[in-house]
Design a protein around this motif. Structure first.
Motif, PDB file in Angstrom:
ATOM      1  N   THR A 134       0.856  -1.185   0.000  1.00  0.00           N
ATOM      2  CA  THR A 134       0.000   0.000   0.000  1.00  0.00           C
ATOM      3  C   THR A 134       0.892   1.234   0.000  1.00  0.00           C
ATOM      4  OG1 THR A 134      -0.143   0.065   2.413  1.00  0.00           O
ATOM      5  CG2 THR A 134      -1.791  -1.257   1.252  1.00  0.00           C
ATOM      6  N   GLU A 135       0.285   2.377   0.245  1.00  0.00           N
ATOM      7  CA  GLU A 135       1.043   3.624   0.213  1.00  0.00           C
ATOM      8  C   GLU A 135       1.992   3.764   1.401  1.00  0.00           C
ATOM      9  OE1 GLU A 135       0.146   8.357  -0.764  1.00  0.00           O
ATOM     10  OE2 GLU A 135      -1.478   6.997  -0.190  1.00  0.00           O
ATOM     11  N   ASP A 136       1.686   3.089   2.527  1.00  0.00           N
ATOM     12  CA  ASP A 136       2.521   3.230   3.715  1.00  0.00           C
ATOM     13  C   ASP A 136       2.875   1.898   4.370  1.00  0.00           C
ATOM     14  OD1 ASP A 136       0.021   2.599   4.580  1.00  0.00           O
ATOM     15  OD2 ASP A 136      -0.205   4.280   5.955  1.00  0.00           O
ATOM     16  N   SER A 137       2.712   0.775   3.675  1.00  0.00           N
ATOM     17  CA  SER A 137       3.088  -0.533   4.214  1.00  0.00           C
ATOM     18  C   SER A 137       3.413  -1.475   3.063  1.00  0.00           C
ATOM     19  CB  SER A 137       1.964  -1.119   5.081  1.00  0.00           C
ATOM     20  OG  SER A 137       0.822  -1.402   4.288  1.00  0.00           O
ATOM     21  N   LEU A 138       4.199  -2.499   3.390  1.00  0.00           N
ATOM     22  CA  LEU A 138       4.648  -3.434   2.363  1.00  0.00           C
ATOM     23  C   LEU A 138       4.867  -4.799   3.002  1.00  0.00           C
ATOM     24  CD1 LEU A 138       5.594  -3.987  -0.529  1.00  0.00           C
ATOM     25  CD2 LEU A 138       7.856  -3.170   0.117  1.00  0.00           C
ATOM     26  N   ASN A 139       4.337  -5.860   2.366  1.00  0.00           N
ATOM     27  CA  ASN A 139       4.474  -7.227   2.854  1.00  0.00           C
ATOM     28  C   ASN A 139       4.730  -8.143   1.664  1.00  0.00           C
ATOM     29  OD1 ASN A 139       3.384  -7.065   5.895  1.00  0.00           O
ATOM     30  ND2 ASN A 139       2.052  -5.806   4.610  1.00  0.00           N
ATOM     31  N   PHE A 140       5.755  -8.996   1.797  1.00  0.00           N
ATOM     32  CA  PHE A 140       6.107  -9.913   0.706  1.00  0.00           C
ATOM     33  C   PHE A 140       7.055 -10.973   1.233  1.00  0.00           C
ATOM     34  CE2 PHE A 140       9.089  -6.479   0.901  1.00  0.00           C
ATOM     35  CZ  PHE A 140      10.331  -7.011   0.575  1.00  0.00           C
ATOM     36  N   SER A 163       6.107  -1.291   8.018  1.00  0.00           N
ATOM     37  CA  SER A 163       4.983  -0.404   8.305  1.00  0.00           C
ATOM     38  C   SER A 163       5.454   0.706   9.241  1.00  0.00           C
ATOM     39  CB  SER A 163       3.816  -1.168   8.940  1.00  0.00           C
ATOM     40  OG  SER A 163       4.222  -1.767  10.159  1.00  0.00           O
ATOM     41  N   LEU A 164       4.652   1.752   9.340  1.00  0.00           N
ATOM     42  CA  LEU A 164       4.941   2.916  10.180  1.00  0.00           C
ATOM     43  C   LEU A 164       3.933   2.944  11.323  1.00  0.00           C
ATOM     44  CD1 LEU A 164       6.847   5.396  10.293  1.00  0.00           C
ATOM     45  CD2 LEU A 164       5.055   6.690   9.144  1.00  0.00           C
ATOM     46  N   ARG A 165       4.452   2.787  12.556  1.00  0.00           N
ATOM     47  CA  ARG A 165       3.595   2.766  13.737  1.00  0.00           C
ATOM     48  C   ARG A 165       4.292   3.458  14.896  1.00  0.00           C
ATOM     49  NH1 ARG A 165       3.200  -1.596  15.918  1.00  0.00           N
ATOM     50  NH2 ARG A 165       4.503  -3.001  14.712  1.00  0.00           N
ATOM     51  N   ASP A 166       3.557   3.663  15.994  1.00  0.00           N
ATOM     52  CA  ASP A 166       4.090   4.330  17.179  1.00  0.00           C
ATOM     53  C   ASP A 166       5.100   3.438  17.894  1.00  0.00           C
ATOM     54  OD1 ASP A 166       2.507   6.544  16.733  1.00  0.00           O
ATOM     55  OD2 ASP A 166       0.862   5.783  17.954  1.00  0.00           O
ATOM     56  N   CYS A 167       6.045   4.090  18.568  1.00  0.00           N
ATOM     57  CA  CYS A 167       7.015   3.374  19.401  1.00  0.00           C
ATOM     58  C   CYS A 167       7.569   4.336  20.441  1.00  0.00           C
ATOM     59  CB  CYS A 167       8.149   2.785  18.557  1.00  0.00           C
ATOM     60  SG  CYS A 167       9.248   4.029  17.846  1.00  0.00           S
ATOM     61  N   LEU A 180       9.705   3.167  11.973  1.00  0.00           N
ATOM     62  CA  LEU A 180       9.629   2.228  10.857  1.00  0.00           C
ATOM     63  C   LEU A 180       9.907   0.834  11.404  1.00  0.00           C
ATOM     64  CD1 LEU A 180       9.368   1.587   7.848  1.00  0.00           C
ATOM     65  CD2 LEU A 180      11.814   2.083   7.613  1.00  0.00           C
ATOM     66  N   TRP A 181       8.906  -0.053  11.325  1.00  0.00           N
ATOM     67  CA  TRP A 181       8.997  -1.403  11.874  1.00  0.00           C
ATOM     68  C   TRP A 181       9.232  -2.410  10.753  1.00  0.00           C
ATOM     69  CZ3 TRP A 181       8.539  -2.751  17.118  1.00  0.00           C
ATOM     70  CH2 TRP A 181       8.185  -1.713  17.970  1.00  0.00           C
ATOM     71  N   ARG A 182      10.044  -3.414  11.048  1.00  0.00           N
ATOM     72  CA  ARG A 182      10.261  -4.547  10.129  1.00  0.00           C
ATOM     73  C   ARG A 182       9.786  -5.824  10.809  1.00  0.00           C
ATOM     74  NH1 ARG A 182      14.342  -8.600   8.901  1.00  0.00           N
ATOM     75  NH2 ARG A 182      14.463  -8.983   6.651  1.00  0.00           N
ATOM     76  N   ARG A 183       8.887  -6.517  10.138  1.00  0.00           N
ATOM     77  CA  ARG A 183       8.370  -7.793  10.629  1.00  0.00           C
ATOM     78  C   ARG A 183       8.966  -8.922   9.797  1.00  0.00           C
ATOM     79  NH1 ARG A 183       4.594 -11.075   8.609  1.00  0.00           N
ATOM     80  NH2 ARG A 183       4.185  -9.496   7.013  1.00  0.00           N
ATOM     81  N   SER A 184       9.377  -9.990  10.451  1.00  0.00           N
ATOM     82  CA  SER A 184       9.941 -11.136   9.734  1.00  0.00           C
ATOM     83  C   SER A 184       9.391 -12.425  10.324  1.00  0.00           C
ATOM     84  CB  SER A 184      11.474 -11.133   9.810  1.00  0.00           C
ATOM     85  OG  SER A 184      11.910 -11.234  11.150  1.00  0.00           O
ATOM     86  N   PHE A 208       6.726   7.936   5.423  1.00  0.00           N
ATOM     87  CA  PHE A 208       7.153   6.664   4.834  1.00  0.00           C
ATOM     88  C   PHE A 208       6.173   6.367   3.705  1.00  0.00           C
ATOM     89  CE2 PHE A 208       7.013   1.904   4.840  1.00  0.00           C
ATOM     90  CZ  PHE A 208       8.255   1.721   4.255  1.00  0.00           C
ATOM     91  N   LYS A 209       6.585   6.683   2.488  1.00  0.00           N
ATOM     92  CA  LYS A 209       5.697   6.615   1.338  1.00  0.00           C
ATOM     93  C   LYS A 209       6.256   5.634   0.315  1.00  0.00           C
ATOM     94  CE  LYS A 209       3.324   9.522  -2.084  1.00  0.00           C
ATOM     95  NZ  LYS A 209       3.165  10.898  -2.607  1.00  0.00           N
ATOM     96  N   LEU A 210       5.360   4.807  -0.225  1.00  0.00           N
ATOM     97  CA  LEU A 210       5.746   3.785  -1.197  1.00  0.00           C
ATOM     98  C   LEU A 210       4.910   3.938  -2.464  1.00  0.00           C
ATOM     99  CD1 LEU A 210       5.744   0.780   1.297  1.00  0.00           C
ATOM    100  CD2 LEU A 210       7.777   1.908   0.397  1.00  0.00           C
ATOM    101  N   ARG A 211       5.572   3.730  -3.604  1.00  0.00           N
ATOM    102  CA  ARG A 211       4.885   3.682  -4.890  1.00  0.00           C
ATOM    103  C   ARG A 211       5.496   2.549  -5.715  1.00  0.00           C
ATOM    104  NH1 ARG A 211       4.238   9.262  -7.922  1.00  0.00           N
ATOM    105  NH2 ARG A 211       6.536   9.168  -7.907  1.00  0.00           N
ATOM    106  N   TYR A 212       4.710   2.037  -6.664  1.00  0.00           N
ATOM    107  CA  TYR A 212       5.100   0.833  -7.373  1.00  0.00           C
ATOM    108  C   TYR A 212       4.980   1.042  -8.882  1.00  0.00           C
ATOM    109  CZ  TYR A 212       3.852  -0.599  -2.658  1.00  0.00           C
ATOM    110  OH  TYR A 212       3.735  -0.662  -1.298  1.00  0.00           O
ATOM    111  N   MET A 213       5.914   0.407  -9.603  1.00  0.00           N
ATOM    112  CA  MET A 213       5.918   0.487 -11.058  1.00  0.00           C
ATOM    113  C   MET A 213       6.061  -0.925 -11.622  1.00  0.00           C
ATOM    114  SD  MET A 213       5.801   2.060 -13.940  1.00  0.00           S
ATOM    115  CE  MET A 213       5.974   3.804 -13.531  1.00  0.00           C
ATOM    116  N   GLY A 214       5.272  -1.219 -12.630  1.00  0.00           N
ATOM    117  CA  GLY A 214       5.341  -2.530 -13.258  1.00  0.00           C
ATOM    118  C   GLY A 214       4.609  -2.539 -14.583  1.00  0.00           C
TER     119      GLY A 214
END
Length: 294
Positions: A134-140, A163-167, A180-184, A208-214
């Motif tokens: 999405t615009e502010d999160s990524l999972n793969f 993802s971007l969350r409170d800490c 900026l959190w990293r989940r594994s 924290f902004k994401l955009r995609y090209m394909g």
């Protein structure tokens, strides 16, 4: 005859002491300013280094994104889509090579695959590796999974999410900020957005902004999903590159200091059906990191 005494007069001594005191004060102030400037510069270097380290890990994960394709299933679907005359020709070839079956029929590819499926002790469950961005999160799923202990039983790929969350802030003064959190997760399942352990990579993140090209997109897209919720151009297909924009706003003694960084990260091997092996050539055509702005 009386001799004149040689030495400094009181006025000369006072002038000398005043000059030495002034020079000492100016030297001390210069040293103090130099130390403050060094500390400030080192803090800026540390802030930029932390941002670069976090983005370097994200960049490596995206570079090695893992897109699994079941070739056996795709071949089966292609066989089913073949025209009737081609299937009839295949049956004739099989009849000539293997001969008729006991019932007078012909063993087709579909019959062979069905028999192989029946002979399996455990029913096959097709694995899936989705990309949910999405615009502010990524999972793969990524192949960026180094083996830290020799002979450890682990897969070459893991499930990751950003993802971007409170800490809670670890700096002086405490408080909280956006991180900026990293989940594994070592377990790859149908839901690529859940599970695993999380760690905060970067504090005081305001953007924290994401955009995609394909392929299939004429411009940068704010979302990219390969699962059932994706559109016709993204379903089952990984993007070719991801644009990442990060801004850190650090406040020290009431003053705000901003650092921004933007980079375009290519996926080395999207492994999409229409791209095939030539997809590896995409990595050389994309720019890398832009220098941070303050």
């Amino acid at each position: 005859m009386m001799k004149k005494s040689s030495g400094f007069t009181m006025i000369e001594l006072m002038i000398t002491i005043t000059i030495l005191g002034t020079l000492t004060l100016l030297t001390a102030q210069s040293i103090q300013q130099a130390v403050k400037a060094k500390v400030k510069l080192q803090d800026q270097i540390d802030d930029v280094s932390r941002m670069r380290d976090a983005l370097r890990l994200l960049e490596r994960d995206i570079n090695l994104a893992y897109h699994y394709r079941d070739l056996e299933k795709e071949i089966d679907q292609l066989v089913k889509k073949k025209p009737a005359n081609q299937q009839q020709q295949q049956r004739q070839q099989q009849d000539q090579q293997g001969g008729p079956l006991p019932g007078g029929g012909v063993l087709t590819n579909e019959d062979q695959m069905q028999q192989q499926q029946e002979r399996r002790e455990v029913p096959r469950q097709d694995p899936e590796t989705h990309w949910v961005g999405t615009e502010d999160s990524l999972n793969f799923v990524t192949m960026n999974n180094a083996r830290t202990v020799r002979n450890t039983r682990q897969a070459d790929f893991i499930e990751v999410g950003y993802s971007l969350r409170d800490c809670k802030s670890l700096s002086e003064g405490g408080g909280s900020s956006k991180c900026l959190w990293r989940r594994s997760s070592p377990y790859v399942d149908l839901d690529v957005t859940k599970g695993g352990d999380e760690v905060a990579l970067l504090e005081n993140v305001t953007e924290f902004k994401l955009r995609y090209m394909g392929k299939g997109k004429q411009d940068w897209a704010n979302a990219w999903r390969t699962d059932a919720q994706g559109d016709a151009s993204t379903k089952g297909k990984f993007p070719q590159a991801v644009e990442i924009s990060v801004t850190v706003d650090k406040k020290i003694s009431g003053k705000s200091k901003k650092y921004s960084m933007q980079l375009i990260v290519p996926i080395h091997f999207p492994n999409n059906p229409e791209e095939g092996a030539n997809a590896q050539g995409n990595q050389s055509s994309w720019p890398r990191t832009q220098p941070p702005t303050q």
